[in-house]
Scaffold this motif. Structure first.
Motif, short mmCIF file in Angstrom:
data_model
loop_
_atom_site.label_atom_id
_atom_site.label_comp_id
_atom_site.label_asym_id
_atom_site.label_seq_id
_atom_site.Cartn_x
_atom_site.Cartn_y
_atom_site.Cartn_z
N ARG A 272 87.93 -18.08 -3.68
CA ARG A 272 87.99 -18.78 -2.40
C ARG A 272 86.72 -19.59 -2.16
NH1 ARG A 272 90.85 -21.67 0.90
NH2 ARG A 272 90.24 -21.46 3.10
N GLN A 273 85.56 -18.99 -2.44
CA GLN A 273 84.30 -19.70 -2.28
C GLN A 273 84.23 -20.90 -3.22
OE1 GLN A 273 81.83 -19.22 -0.02
NE2 GLN A 273 83.19 -17.73 0.92
N GLN A 274 84.72 -20.72 -4.43
CA GLN A 274 84.72 -21.84 -5.38
C GLN A 274 85.60 -22.97 -4.88
OE1 GLN A 274 86.16 -20.76 -9.27
NE2 GLN A 274 84.93 -22.31 -10.29
N GLN A 275 86.76 -22.61 -4.32
CA GLN A 275 87.65 -23.64 -3.79
C GLN A 275 87.01 -24.35 -2.60
OE1 GLN A 275 91.39 -22.10 -2.47
NE2 GLN A 275 92.18 -24.10 -1.83
N LEU A 276 86.38 -23.56 -1.70
CA LEU A 276 85.74 -24.17 -0.53
C LEU A 276 84.60 -25.09 -0.95
CD1 LEU A 276 85.64 -21.13 1.93
CD2 LEU A 276 87.14 -23.14 2.03
N LEU A 277 83.80 -24.65 -1.93
CA LEU A 277 82.70 -25.50 -2.38
C LEU A 277 83.21 -26.77 -3.05
CD1 LEU A 277 80.14 -22.90 -3.77
CD2 LEU A 277 79.99 -24.24 -1.67
N ALA A 278 84.30 -26.64 -3.81
CA ALA A 278 84.87 -27.82 -4.44
C ALA A 278 85.39 -28.80 -3.39
CB ALA A 278 85.99 -27.41 -5.40
N GLU A 279 86.06 -28.25 -2.36
CA GLU A 279 86.55 -29.13 -1.29
C GLU A 279 85.39 -29.76 -0.53
OE1 GLU A 279 88.99 -26.62 1.04
OE2 GLU A 279 90.66 -26.57 -0.40
N ARG A 280 84.35 -28.97 -0.29
CA ARG A 280 83.18 -29.52 0.41
C ARG A 280 82.50 -30.59 -0.44
NH1 ARG A 280 77.69 -26.11 1.90
NH2 ARG A 280 76.47 -27.90 2.64
N ARG A 281 82.39 -30.33 -1.75
CA ARG A 281 81.77 -31.31 -2.63
C ARG A 281 82.58 -32.61 -2.66
NH1 ARG A 281 81.99 -28.52 -6.99
NH2 ARG A 281 80.03 -27.43 -6.56
#
Length: 467
Positions: free
Chosen positions: A239-248
């Motif tokens: 989930r954190q990886q997905q959120l960071l990817a979306e934020r990036r």
């Protein structure tokens, strides 16, 4: 940005779970051992007293039978009490049997066996046993026949033999208990070590995730509790990886839109406002030339207009440089950086010497990497000029296969480390740019005494991004 400090948090002391459990098991084992030893010693003392009582009862019954035979005429009164019967009954080594006549005549006694060897038990145990149980206590049994008391049988166990027997029983128990506790500790240690082995794997995985590697995943475990923990950690990391990817991705789009807007504003200012200023400057020069012949009083006014126009054009060039460095678009990143460093050297007046080293061909980098590299270096040089009081500043740009490394360090005042929690607006902007490009930014003391800022930008992750 250079004087940020972090509170010193002392980590709390923790105990290893395996040794914690072992200490509890050993403590419980010692308590059980003490309780069992107490019970064994009590039973040994009770057995000695019961044996003494049984001996006294047996001799008493034999003497009463002898009185019955004497009364019936089958035995002589002079033979009472018959000590031969005592020797047949008394088989406990070290026990003494004494008959005290009720008439007050001389008592008769028989002792069997001898003392236990002095070295058969330690002195401390003998002292403790004598204090706790008082071995060798007399057991009395009156001899009564037809309502008349003929005397009293007194049985005195051998204290030395009782202590020796109690020590032998306790020593055997202690050996068995020590072996049992040791075997139990080894079994528990091995079992707990195997059961807690996934904890080390989970900690290592969490450390990797804390260091930024959110692609790390925990393996499947045998125990249900560890399995559920691993699944929860993996889901959290995903989930954190997905959120960071979306934020990036969002940050990259925002920066792209921002650069497009800046490019548009810079173009409009250059084409419209710049041309108007140039026309005003030309008109002012024409007015000045005409006024010199026809109206000399207007010459100063024309010169004032020209000076104001030149000042506005200088401000416009500064604004264009801040909005969108034309050299990045027209000449490439290398020329833009050289121009930027040359400008800072000119403005510093010799107080700070700025140097630039480029390794590779940054002009071939895909958008929006060049503009962001320029912005990061621009912010770093601004911070050096404002805060560091440095005499030298070095900018190094290195391009390798799939990676661009940027390093800016100086010999000024860097403040107190660590710098990771610094929350300056300029540093925040640099972090957002680097994070949006999928890179990494670090701040550390420079070998020259100042601050060193390093950024790594993966080129592949932004290749094909919109310009």
């Amino acid at each position: 940005m250079r004087s940020i400090t972090r509170p010193n948090l002392n980590p709390s002391l923790t105990m290893n779970l395996k040794f914690h459990l072992l200490s509890r098991i050993v403590l419980i084992g010692l308590i059980c051992l003490v309780a069992t030893a107490t019970w064994v010693l009590h039973q040994a003392d009770r057995a000695s007293r019961d044996q003494a009582q049984a001996t006294a009862d047996s001799i008493g019954r034999q003497l009463e039978m002898q009185l019955l035979r004497i009364n019936a005429g089958f035995d002589l009164a002079t033979r009472f009490p018959d000590q031969g019967l005592w020797q047949q009954i008394n088989t406990i080594s070290g026990t003494c049997v004494r008959f005290m006549p009720a008439s007050g005549d001389q008592a008769r006694s028989v002792c069997s066996g001898g003392k236990a060897p002095a070295r058969s038990r330690p002195e401390w145990f003998e002292n403790f046993y004598r204090w706790a149980f008082a071995p060798g206590a007399e057991t009395k049994r009156p001899i009564v026949f037809h309502g008349r008391v003929y005397g009293t049988v007194v049985v005195t166990p051998g204290a030395d033999m009782d202590i020796a027997d109690a020590w032998q029983q306790l020593r055997g128990l202690m050996g068995l208990s020590a072996s049992t506790v040791l075997a139990l500790c080894l079994l528990v240690y091995g079992t707990v070590s195997r059961a807690l082995r996934p904890a080390q794997i989970i900690i290592a995985g969490l450390e990797s995730m804390r260091n930024g590697d959110l692609s790390a995943r925990l393996p499947a475990f045998e125990l249900t509790e560890w399995q559920r923990t691993g699944q929860a950690v993996n889901q959290l990391a995903a989930r954190q990886q997905q959120l960071l990817a979306e934020r990036r991705e969002l940050s990259l789009k925002l920066m792209t839109v921002q650069e497009e807007e800046r490019r548009y504003l810079a173009r409009e200012l250059h084409d419209e406002f710049g041309q108007c200023l140039a026309a005003i400057n030309a008109v002012a020069a024409s007015i000045t030339q005409t006024a010199e012949q026809d109206c000399p009083a207007l010459v100063p006014e024309g010169e004032n207009i020209a000076r104001i126009t030149v000042h506005m054009m200088a401000l416009l060039r500064g604004m264009l440089l801040r909005l969108r460095p034309m050299a990045v678009d027209e000449l490439g990143l290398s020329a833009a950086l050289n121009s930027l460093v040359a400008g800072w050297n000119a403005r510093s007046g010799g107080k700070t010497h700025y140097r630039l080293t480029i390794d590779g061909d940054p002009d071939r980098l895909p958008e929006p990497v060049p503009a962001n590299i320029f912005r990061i270096i621009q912010e770093c040089l601004t911070n050096i000029a404002k805060h560091s009081t440095a005499a030298n500043a070095q900018v190094t740009l290195t391009q390798s296969e799939g990676l661009v490394e940027l390093r800016v360090d100086d010999d000024g005042s860097a403040g107190n480390p660590p710098y990771e929690d610094a929350a300056g607006i300029g540093l925040l902007g640099m972090r957002e740019r680097v994070t949006a490009l999928g890179g990494q930014l670090t701040l550390a003391p420079s070998p020259s005494g100042g601050l060193m800022i390093r950024a790594w930008l993966p080129v592949q992750s932004v290749t094909g991004a919109p310009a």
